[in-house]
Design a protein around this motif. Structure first.
Motif, PDB file in Angstrom:
ATOM      1  N   ARG A 124       0.852  -1.185   0.000  1.00  0.00           N
ATOM      2  CA  ARG A 124       0.000   0.000   0.000  1.00  0.00           C
ATOM      3  C   ARG A 124       0.890   1.238   0.000  1.00  0.00           C
ATOM      4  O   ARG A 124       1.937   1.248   0.647  1.00  0.00           O
ATOM      5  CB  ARG A 124      -0.902   0.030   1.238  1.00  0.00           C
ATOM      6  N   PHE A 153       1.081   5.177   0.974  1.00  0.00           N
ATOM      7  CA  PHE A 153       0.489   6.271   1.746  1.00  0.00           C
ATOM      8  C   PHE A 153       1.272   7.545   1.443  1.00  0.00           C
ATOM      9  O   PHE A 153       2.503   7.559   1.515  1.00  0.00           O
ATOM     10  CB  PHE A 153       0.590   6.018   3.256  1.00  0.00           C
ATOM     11  N   THR A 205      -3.874   1.745  10.880  1.00  0.00           N
ATOM     12  CA  THR A 205      -3.927   1.181   9.523  1.00  0.00           C
ATOM     13  C   THR A 205      -3.010  -0.024   9.339  1.00  0.00           C
ATOM     14  O   THR A 205      -3.182  -0.803   8.403  1.00  0.00           O
ATOM     15  CB  THR A 205      -3.513   2.235   8.492  1.00  0.00           C
ATOM     16  N   VAL A 233       4.030  -1.238   3.663  1.00  0.00           N
ATOM     17  CA  VAL A 233       3.563   0.106   3.349  1.00  0.00           C
ATOM     18  C   VAL A 233       4.750   0.942   2.886  1.00  0.00           C
ATOM     19  O   VAL A 233       5.851   0.833   3.425  1.00  0.00           O
ATOM     20  CB  VAL A 233       2.906   0.770   4.584  1.00  0.00           C
ATOM     21  N   GLY A 256       2.927   3.521  -6.917  1.00  0.00           N
ATOM     22  CA  GLY A 256       1.801   2.606  -6.968  1.00  0.00           C
ATOM     23  C   GLY A 256       1.744   1.848  -8.276  1.00  0.00           C
ATOM     24  O   GLY A 256       1.538   0.631  -8.300  1.00  0.00           O
ATOM     25  N   ALA A 300       0.666  -1.702  -6.729  1.00  0.00           N
ATOM     26  CA  ALA A 300       0.146  -1.588  -5.367  1.00  0.00           C
ATOM     27  C   ALA A 300      -1.336  -1.946  -5.305  1.00  0.00           C
ATOM     28  O   ALA A 300      -2.071  -1.818  -6.290  1.00  0.00           O
ATOM     29  CB  ALA A 300       0.362  -0.169  -4.849  1.00  0.00           C
ATOM     30  N   ASP A 301      -1.765  -2.371  -4.121  1.00  0.00           N
ATOM     31  CA  ASP A 301      -3.185  -2.656  -3.907  1.00  0.00           C
ATOM     32  C   ASP A 301      -3.997  -1.363  -3.879  1.00  0.00           C
ATOM     33  O   ASP A 301      -5.159  -1.355  -4.285  1.00  0.00           O
ATOM     34  CB  ASP A 301      -3.376  -3.397  -2.583  1.00  0.00           C
ATOM     35  N   SER A 302      -3.378  -0.290  -3.367  1.00  0.00           N
ATOM     36  CA  SER A 302      -4.087   0.983  -3.270  1.00  0.00           C
ATOM     37  C   SER A 302      -3.080   2.097  -3.024  1.00  0.00           C
ATOM     38  O   SER A 302      -1.942   1.852  -2.618  1.00  0.00           O
ATOM     39  CB  SER A 302      -5.121   0.960  -2.135  1.00  0.00           C
ATOM     40  N   VAL A 303      -3.520   3.318  -3.285  1.00  0.00           N
ATOM     41  CA  VAL A 303      -2.772   4.525  -2.929  1.00  0.00           C
ATOM     42  C   VAL A 303      -3.704   5.381  -2.080  1.00  0.00           C
ATOM     43  O   VAL A 303      -4.862   5.598  -2.444  1.00  0.00           O
ATOM     44  CB  VAL A 303      -2.318   5.310  -4.180  1.00  0.00           C
ATOM     45  N   THR A 304      -3.204   5.855  -0.940  1.00  0.00           N
ATOM     46  CA  THR A 304      -4.000   6.701  -0.054  1.00  0.00           C
ATOM     47  C   THR A 304      -3.294   8.034   0.149  1.00  0.00           C
ATOM     48  O   THR A 304      -2.117   8.067   0.508  1.00  0.00           O
ATOM     49  CB  THR A 304      -4.242   6.047   1.318  1.00  0.00           C
ATOM     50  N   TYR A 334      -7.520   6.432  -2.517  1.00  0.00           N
ATOM     51  CA  TYR A 334      -8.340   6.889  -1.394  1.00  0.00           C
ATOM     52  C   TYR A 334      -7.811   8.232  -0.910  1.00  0.00           C
ATOM     53  O   TYR A 334      -6.597   8.459  -0.866  1.00  0.00           O
ATOM     54  CB  TYR A 334      -8.296   5.879  -0.241  1.00  0.00           C
ATOM     55  N   LYS A 354     -13.280   7.366  -2.214  1.00  0.00           N
ATOM     56  CA  LYS A 354     -12.634   6.383  -3.089  1.00  0.00           C
ATOM     57  C   LYS A 354     -12.734   6.845  -4.528  1.00  0.00           C
ATOM     58  O   LYS A 354     -13.808   7.205  -5.005  1.00  0.00           O
ATOM     59  CB  LYS A 354     -13.293   5.008  -2.953  1.00  0.00           C
TER      60      LYS A 354
END
Length: 417
Positions: free
Chosen positions: A2, A4, A27, A32, A208, A213-217, A274, A287
């Motif tokens: 992930r 961040f 989290t 990460v 990402g 990556a699974d996600s970027v926040t 996110y 999202k």
């Protein structure tokens, strides 16, 4: 993995750094990668250093001392032992910065800017790495300049995706907290480059994309993406879900929560983005991903202030044709005025733009040789996506409207402030 991203407001002082630690406890921090901006207003402070270097040498030392003092106060609050190696690590960075100022021979402002401006990110990531290690979190500090490679267009560098992908793919991702700098890269000569102001979001998207990556926040001091900037508009509403397409449209028109370049690499691999609050990390936030354009479907307001409206007309009432427009845009590009709206008629052509580099006076002299030039400074450009009569009227009421342009889903209004 992930990704961040934490901006300057989220690490502006020692209390804010401790809050990031608390966020990571909620989290989780295994697998990460943190992309971190400079602390607080450090980028602005280093810009003062750069300007003093060129224009006010007598004030240079004092401006550097301000940056040192700010970071040392944070260190003394975070670390009880002033013998902690983090103090030596920061001193080394400041020594590098001052050595460059002493030895530099280049008169190129943009080159000098990029060699110095990134020290804000280098300082912040060094502090976070030592603090999290102090808190018994296994950390791994990465120098982003070794991974993101760019051309030599200083201050607005373009990413060499092939080489960047190769470099980032070589990272041995461990079950650890990886920390790197936003905003920065390096060219083929290993000179530091920057991706443009607010480019840390873009950095997060680059990592990402390259790491699948699974996600970027993106962590902000707001609950998520709002339909309007709460500083300028009352009763702003949280947008729960936004499609990639809609988010790119909002970013293009100037929504400041998401950097315009951030979304494109994420959309290509359908990596969700996110936007969440570092003050309330348990809230769902916004999202951005596949799906309906906007939820809830409401008008979205964007305002760009300190704009310049340039209106050109032909000197002899000839039509302004394609070759004239082409020449005008070539000049706008040459003098780095970023265009946000255009409108033309048979014998006139208007653009609303930024003059971030202060080149308008020179451009005006060039344009005046072929066109009659009129202009308005310090105006505002309002954009409303999914507008209706009520939302449009709320902008035009009690304002001097200079120009309006409407399409199916979007209205843009240029008004004097």
């Amino acid at each position: 993995m992930r990704i961040f991203k934490f901006g300057g407001a989220s690490i502006k002082d020692a209390e804010a750094v401790r809050n990031i630690y608390d966020v990571l406890q909620i989290t989780g921090h295994s697998d990460v990668l943190l992309v971190v901006s400079a602390m607080g207003k450090t980028t602005n402070a280093i810009e003062v250093v750069i300007n003093n270097y060129f224009e006010k040498s007598a004030e240079l030392k004092a401006s550097i001392q301000e940056v040192k003092k700010y970071h040392n106060e944070i260190l003394l609050d975070l670390f009880e032992d002033d013998q902690n190696p983090v103090f030596a690590a920061l001193k080394k960075l400041f020594d590098e910065m001052e050595l460059f100022l002493q030895n530099n021979k280049s008169p190129n402002y943009n080159y000098v800017y990029d060699q110095l401006i990134g020290y804000g990110e280098l300082l912040s990531t060094t502090i976070l790495t030592y603090f999290f290690s102090h808190k018994n979190i296994d950390t791994n500090l990465l120098d982003v300049r070794q991974y993101i490679k760019t051309n030599s267009n200083f201050r607005e560098a373009e990413v060499d995706w092939q080489l960047t992908q190769k470099n980032i793919s070589a990272i041995k991702v461990k079950a650890t907290l990886n920390i790197t700098q936003g905003f920065l890269g390096s060219d083929e000569n290993n000179f530091s480059t920057s991706l443009g102001r607010e480019g840390s979001d873009y950095t997060a998207a680059i990592f990402g994309y390259c790491l699948n990556a699974d996600s970027v926040t993106i962590w902000k001091d707001v609950p998520g993406v709002m339909n309007a900037d709460p500083r300028f508009f009352e009763n702003a509403i949280l947008l729960e879900n936004i499609s990639y397409r809609e988010a790119i449209e909002l970013a293009f028109y100037g929504a400041t929560v998401i950097h315009p370049k951030t979304l494109q690499p994420l959309q290509r691999k359908e990596i969700p983005l996110y936007v969440k609050s570092f003050l309330n990390p348990k809230l769902p936030g916004t999202k951005v991903g596949k799906g309906s354009d906007l939820q809830p479907l409401v008008p979205c307001f964007i305002v760009k202030r300190n704009q310049l409206l340039i209106s050109l007309s032909s000197l002899n009432f000839e039509f302004i044709m394609e070759e004239n427009i082409s020449e005008i845009f070539a000049l706008l590009h040459k003098y780095k005025l970023k265009v946000h709206l255009i409108q033309n008629s048979a014998i006139s052509f208007s653009v609303c733009c930024d003059d971030n580099y202060g080149n308008f006076e020179v451009l005006k002299a060039v344009l005046s040789s072929k066109f009659s030039v009129s202009y308005n400074e310090n105006i505002s450009l309002y954009t409303i996506r999914h507008f209706d009569d009520l939302s449009a009227n709320s902008i035009t009421e009690n304002k001097k409207v200079l120009l309006t342009q409407t399409s199916r889903e979007t209205i843009q209004i240029v008004a004097a402030t």
